[in-house]
Design an enzyme around this catalytic site. Structure first.
Site, PDB file in Angstrom:
ATOM      1  N   GLY A 113       0.822  -1.211   0.000  1.00 62.45           N
ATOM      2  CA  GLY A 113       0.000   0.000   0.000  1.00 62.45           C
ATOM      3  C   GLY A 113       0.852   1.255   0.000  1.00 62.45           C
ATOM      4  O   GLY A 113       0.338   2.360   0.035  1.00 62.45           O
ATOM      5  N   CYS A 114       2.160   1.090  -0.020  1.00 59.68           N
ATOM      6  CA  CYS A 114       3.075   2.231  -0.078  1.00 59.68           C
ATOM      7  C   CYS A 114       3.575   2.318  -1.513  1.00 59.68           C
ATOM      8  O   CYS A 114       4.570   1.697  -1.863  1.00 59.68           O
ATOM      9  CB  CYS A 114       4.223   2.047   0.905  1.00 59.68           C
ATOM     10  SG  CYS A 114       5.267   3.496   1.044  1.00 59.68           S
ATOM     11  N   GLY A 115       2.840   3.036  -2.350  1.00 59.28           N
ATOM     12  CA  GLY A 115       3.218   3.116  -3.758  1.00 59.28           C
ATOM     13  C   GLY A 115       2.214   2.366  -4.611  1.00 59.28           C
ATOM     14  O   GLY A 115       1.439   1.555  -4.108  1.00 59.28           O
TER      15      GLY A 115
ATOM     16  N   GLY B 333       8.096   0.363  -3.274  1.00 59.06           N
ATOM     17  CA  GLY B 333       7.081   1.401  -3.369  1.00 59.06           C
ATOM     18  C   GLY B 333       7.645   2.776  -3.091  1.00 59.06           C
ATOM     19  O   GLY B 333       8.759   3.103  -3.518  1.00 59.06           O
ATOM     20  N   LEU B 334       6.901   3.555  -2.342  1.00 57.20           N
ATOM     21  CA  LEU B 334       7.248   4.970  -2.136  1.00 57.20           C
ATOM     22  C   LEU B 334       7.965   5.237  -0.820  1.00 57.20           C
ATOM     23  O   LEU B 334       8.379   6.376  -0.561  1.00 57.20           O
ATOM     24  CB  LEU B 334       5.983   5.834  -2.229  1.00 57.20           C
ATOM     25  CG  LEU B 334       5.288   5.837  -3.595  1.00 57.20           C
ATOM     26  CD1 LEU B 334       3.992   6.624  -3.544  1.00 57.20           C
ATOM     27  CD2 LEU B 334       6.213   6.400  -4.673  1.00 57.20           C
TER      28      LEU B 334
END
Lengths: 269, 380
Positions: A113-115, B333-334
């Site tokens: 869920g991060c990105g 991811g981020l």
């Protein structure tokens, strides 16, 4: 065009007694229904999966399925395919069993869920699917002609209305026809046949009567088929994946019309 | 055998002494620090105060009383931003900041705080001249992450601190990624505030953060409550560290953090840094020769954190394939830093982030590189 290789096939349709109700009353008669049977696939004596199918081309079904799941990557590794249709099993023996494929077998992709997450839901699919590089093009007229070809071949469908028809084609001709109660099975048979016969798929079309879902699209992407055509509709995830994997996705292909969801540049003229 | 390469999120494993310190406190001490005069409470207080001194010494802070323990670096940053900035104030931050900085500032901007983001280059390095120019207009606070949690880019903190100090603008340094691995000299740099986590390179357990506030700066606390001091008064004490430490502190975490700092002292921060940078170098070199791999190299590397992408494979997929196929833990991811990814050009998919730690070996890095090579070749 290979429609029925030289081996005894399971009877595709069987006659069953039915009672048909109409406005005027009912009548007893017999009706053809498509054959359905469970078939269990074994790889090197390990039970892999049980598929419900029409019971035909079980060697292709098994090989296509295992190839798509990453267990069979090279034809040279395939030692034996033993089909026992009456017992509902196919035993595949292959060299060089992949521990990576084993580890990834049926693993649902989990993202944090991060990105922006993955479009894929099975880990093996994310690894084996890659954008399709293909220069194949086809005209609207060729597309209509191939659909008409497919419709002419669907004898079991005409008898039972119980199968999905699938064909591997070039823009000019149908190369291979398969039908089954499961649209996935029919695609696996085509993949299996192509694997067994060393047919390159980068310049081929896959035509099906089933819905264009993500599962069908991923099966095509994993073997590099650039164009998918169906008389039926596409789903949202299939369209997203098709855009991401450079696949031309065509639905509602019937009565001379068709809808292009992605990759319209491959339709010329 | 699993390989853990997510030390930028939290370090693992911890030194044995950290586990032992936590167990000792839990089993043998058990008191609440600063809350009573019995032996266990006194011992608990001594553990906290000793840890405070160790942190102060490590970060070049002369007055250990200015060091407070919080829940994590995010809480420390929130405390400063919300306790220092007022509507109408202007704050300058870098273009590589973490959401721990950006999210509270977005909320504060709704209350009238002006936020200016100074861009960084695509290597993650702060454009110093632009930063300096941005301080020409009145500014109440500057915020800078010491090293990027995405690609390990180390900012020129000494220069930035001097620029801020010359203009009498307090600088909040986010040292979450560097505390314990890079030299920090809070007094010498005249930092206004410093925020750090205890569970990354400081090797403590999660649940402990560090906050330093310079003596001349009056930052309001984020929460009020019992501090074990001046209990007769209804109002929060105004002195450090009590003003920022309401409620029972995380004694286990603080004890573990102290043991982590002892380990760093014993091992030597310089040798730890050299080890981690050599791992990063091997990682970068190994990745850059692989087809379709792009490594987002920093201009100046400050930590072992390496970020990369692979053509045709989503970072999230690649991370999960590493986990399921090879039992290798990385983050994808981020990394809670979308601004940094916009700067590096990796938004919205983000990157695969590999962050070796003090216990990571060269052999593990080689195993990781072999796994990546296998995956990108799609050979099963």
């Amino acid at each position: 065009m290979d429609q029925s290789p030289d081996r005894p096939a399971t009877q595709k349709a069987v006659s069953v007694p039915v009672r048909v109700y109409e406005r005027e009353g009912c009548l007893e008669r017999s009706q053809l229904v498509v054959n359905e049977q469970p078939v269990t696939l074994y790889l090197n004596q390990r039970e892999m999966v049980t598929l419900l199918c029409a019971g035909n081309h079980l060697d292709e079904l098994a090989v296509g399925f295992l190839h798509g799941e990453g267990f069979l990557q090279n034809l040279a590794d395939l030692e034996e395919v033993l089909v026992d249709a009456s017992a509902g099993k196919v035993e595949v023996t292959a060299r060089g069993s992949s521990s990576l494929a084993e580890n990834l077998w049926q693993k649902r992709t989990i993202t944090s869920g991060c990105g922006k997450g993955s479009l894929f839901y099975y880990a093996i699919d994310s690894l084996l699917s890659r954008p399709v590089e293909s220069s194949v093009t086809l005209s609207s007229q060729q597309l209509r002609e191939r659909l008409e070809d497919l419709n002419r071949m669907s004898e079991t469908y005409r008898q039972t209305h119980g199968v999905h028809n699938t064909a591997l084609a070039t823009p000019e001709d149908i190369m291979l026809f398969r039908d089954d109660i499961g649209r996935h099975n029919a695609v696996d048979m085509i993949v299996g046949y192509s694997f067994l016969h060393g047919i390159s798929l980068e310049d081929k079309l896959l035509i099906t009567t089933g819905r264009l879902t993500s599962e069908i699209l991923i099966k095509a992407a994993k073997v590099g088929i650039p164009v998918l055509i169906s008389r039926n509709t596409a789903t949202s995830l299939a369209v997203e994946l098709a855009n991401s994997l450079n696949i031309t996705l065509i639905g509602f292909a019937r009565a001379g019309k068709f809808t292009v969801y992605s990759g319209a540049e491959r339709i010329v003229g | 055998m699993s390989i853990y390469l997510d030390n930028a999120a939290t370090s693992y494993p911890k030194p044995l002494s950290v586990y032992q310190a936590v167990e000792h406190v839990l089993k043998e001490v058990g008191g609440s620090p600063g809350r009573a005069s019995h032996r266990q409470a006194r011992e608990a207080s001594a553990i906290v105060e000793a840890a405070r001194k160790k942190v102060a010494l490590l970060f070049g802070i002369g007055n250990a009383e200015r060091v407070s323990f919080t829940k994590n670096a995010t809480e420390s940053i929130n405390l400063v931003l919300k306790g220092w900035l007022e509507p109408g104030d202007r704050v300058v931050v870098s273009g590589i900041e973490h959401n721990a900085v950006i999210r509270p500032l977005r909320r504060l901007s709704g209350d009238g705080v002006q936020v200016e983001i100074v861009p960084c280059g695509t290597d993650g390095q702060l454009e110093l001249e632009t930063f300096e120019k941005s301080l020409d207009k009145p500014c109440r606070l500057a915020v800078l992450t010491h090293a990027s949690n995405v690609n390990g880019a180390l900012q020129p903190i000494a220069e930035v601190a001097r620029i801020c100090s010359d203009r009498d603008i307090p600088l909040l340094l986010d040292a979450a990624q560097t505390g314990g691995i890079q030299t920090i000299m809070a007094d010498q740099w005249n930092l206004g505030m410093l925020a750090c986590s205890g569970h990354k390179s400081l090797l403590g357990p999660s649940g402990v953060g560090i906050l330093y506030v310079r003596e001349d700066l009056s930052v309001k606390p984020l929460i009020e409550g019992g501090t074990g001091s001046r209990s007769e008064e209804d109002f929060q004490p105004d002195f450090c560290p009590d003003c920022y430490e309401s409620g029972t502190p995380n004694l286990l975490g603080i004890a573990g953090l102290a043991a982590g700092i002892d380990f760093i002292d014993e091992k030597g921060m310089t040798s730890m840094l050299q080890h981690e940078l050599s791992l990063a170098s091997r990682l970068e070199r190994g990745l850059m020769v692989l087809p379709g791999i792009k490594v987002y190299q920093p201009g100046v590397r400050g930590t072992s954190t390496v970020s990369f992408t692979s053509e045709g494979l989503n970072p999230a997929d690649l991370g999960y394939l590493l986990d399921q196929g090879f039992d290798i833990a990385v983050r994808t991811g981020l990394h809670c830093a979308p601004l940094a990814h916009r700067t590096l050009g990796t938004f919205p998919e983000g990157t695969v982030r590999v962050s070796p730690g003090v216990f990571t070996t060269l052999e593990e890095i080689d195993q990781f590189l072999h796994a990546i090579e296998t995956l990108i070749s799609r050979r099963l």
